[in-house]
Design a protein around this motif. Structure first.
Motif, PDB file in Angstrom:
ATOM      1  N   THR A  98      -6.963  30.567  -6.434  1.00 26.72           N
ATOM      2  CA  THR A  98      -7.065  28.515  -5.973  1.00 26.72           C
ATOM      3  C   THR A  98      -8.591  27.856  -5.986  1.00 26.72           C
ATOM      4  N   ALA A  99      -8.797  28.940  -4.602  1.00 28.76           N
ATOM      5  CA  ALA A  99     -10.226  28.715  -3.832  1.00 28.76           C
ATOM      6  C   ALA A  99     -11.203  28.663  -4.705  1.00 28.76           C
ATOM      7  N   LEU A 100     -11.157  29.635  -5.506  1.00 28.88           N
ATOM      8  CA  LEU A 100     -12.566  29.697  -6.391  1.00 28.88           C
ATOM      9  C   LEU A 100     -11.876  28.014  -7.345  1.00 28.88           C
ATOM     10  N   ALA A 101     -10.808  28.090  -7.680  1.00 28.08           N
ATOM     11  CA  ALA A 101     -10.885  27.428  -9.160  1.00 28.08           C
ATOM     12  C   ALA A 101     -11.355  25.630  -8.457  1.00 28.08           C
ATOM     13  N   ASP A 102     -11.574  25.664  -6.806  1.00 27.46           N
ATOM     14  CA  ASP A 102     -12.338  24.199  -6.586  1.00 27.46           C
ATOM     15  C   ASP A 102     -13.328  24.472  -5.766  1.00 27.46           C
ATOM     16  N   GLU A 103     -13.858  25.305  -6.904  1.00 25.96           N
ATOM     17  CA  GLU A 103     -15.138  25.910  -5.893  1.00 25.96           C
ATOM     18  C   GLU A 103     -16.290  24.883  -7.037  1.00 25.96           C
ATOM     19  N   PRO A 104     -16.759  24.382  -6.637  1.00 26.32           N
ATOM     20  CA  PRO A 104     -17.679  24.055  -8.000  1.00 26.32           C
ATOM     21  C   PRO A 104     -18.886  24.827  -8.526  1.00 26.32           C
ATOM     22  N   GLY A 105     -19.270  25.852  -9.618  1.00 21.60           N
ATOM     23  CA  GLY A 105     -20.627  26.685 -10.339  1.00 21.60           C
ATOM     24  C   GLY A 105     -20.215  27.260 -10.437  1.00 21.60           C
ATOM     25  N   ILE A 106     -18.109  27.707  -9.628  1.00 13.68           N
ATOM     26  CA  ILE A 106     -18.272  29.116 -10.405  1.00 13.68           C
ATOM     27  C   ILE A 106     -17.345  28.745 -11.527  1.00 13.68           C
ATOM     28  N   ILE A 107     -17.102  30.390 -12.402  1.00 17.18           N
ATOM     29  CA  ILE A 107     -16.574  30.352 -13.393  1.00 17.18           C
ATOM     30  C   ILE A 107     -15.946  31.642 -13.139  1.00 17.18           C
TER      31      ILE A 107
END
Length: 232
Positions: A98-107
């Motif tokens: 979830t944290a990565l899904a909400d992080e701009p620029g991360i695929i």
């Protein structure tokens, strides 16, 4: 931060509670019309390699991959509810994804030995499938060897997203094969000792970063920031 993160699934994101080996056994039986002489040997192998080794071990001719893949997909689908009942998402995984899904620029996607339908099924069993972009992942049908899947995922991501060619890549996995895939491909590895391989074995395979689990999202994000070059 600009970063590509590729997650292994079994024993990194989920505990399949032995259902995976049952899928391989059932697929083998469906194709060979007899039970295998022993359980599948997995440990980071791709589905292509796992099934090839099972037929070789039992002295049988290798069937066509399309036949094997169809049997694997059917066996996986038949065991969806069993996986839900016996398996689980590993601690910290939902928060991390979830944290990565909400992080701009991360695929955020997957690099897994599973064929794509079974990868989706395993994540959907615990409602994790919507937290990663499965359309750009690399799967066990894509190549015999796991290390070759890094290039597959990179190519799919670069075609689907407008990311610079030099965007850093981090693999997250629990086996020495995950470590080998990263090192061979020149990408970063975050190893997790959440499977059958202890931390020392992952270090010996070449991983500089080995986490006991994915519980501490802050620590994980810090490693991703370092890899992306944005850590202050």
């Amino acid at each position: 931060m600009a970063l590509i993160v590729l997650w292994d699934i079994d024993h990194t994101l989920i505990d399949n509670a032995g259902v995976s080996k049952e899928i391989y056994g059932a697929a083998f039986e469906a194709v060979a019309q007899r039970r295998p002489s022993g359980p599948a040997v997995t440990e980071g192998r791709t589905d292509r390699l796992i099934m090839r080794e099972m037929f070789d071990r039992d002295g049988l001719a290798r069937p066509g991959w399309d036949t094997v893949q169809a049997a694997l997909e059917a066996a996986g689908s038949e065991r969806f509810e069993e996986l839900q009942r016996r398996g689980s998402a590993l601690p910290g995984v939902r928060d991390a994804l979830t944290a990565l899904a909400d992080e701009p620029g991360i695929i955020s996607s997957v690099l897994t030995g599973n064929i794509a339908p079974n990868a989706r099924l395993k994540l959907a069993a615990f409602e994790l499938d919507g937290l990663v972009d499965l359309s750009v992942g690399a799967y066990g049908a894509d190549h015999l060897e796991r290390a070759a899947l890094v290039a597959v995922a990179r190519d799919r991501i670069h075609r689907a997203y407008a990311v610079p060619a030099g965007t850093p890549v981090a693999l997250v996995g629990d086996t020495p094969r995950d470590v080998e895939a990263a090192l061979t491909s020149g990408v970063q590895i975050i190893a997790v000792a959440s499977g059958v391989h202890a931390a020392h074995a992952l270090h010996e395979a070449g991983a500089d970063v080995v986490l006991p689990d994915l519980i501490n999202t802050g620590v994980l994000l810090s490693h991703f920031s370092r890899i992306s070059g944005t850590q202050s």
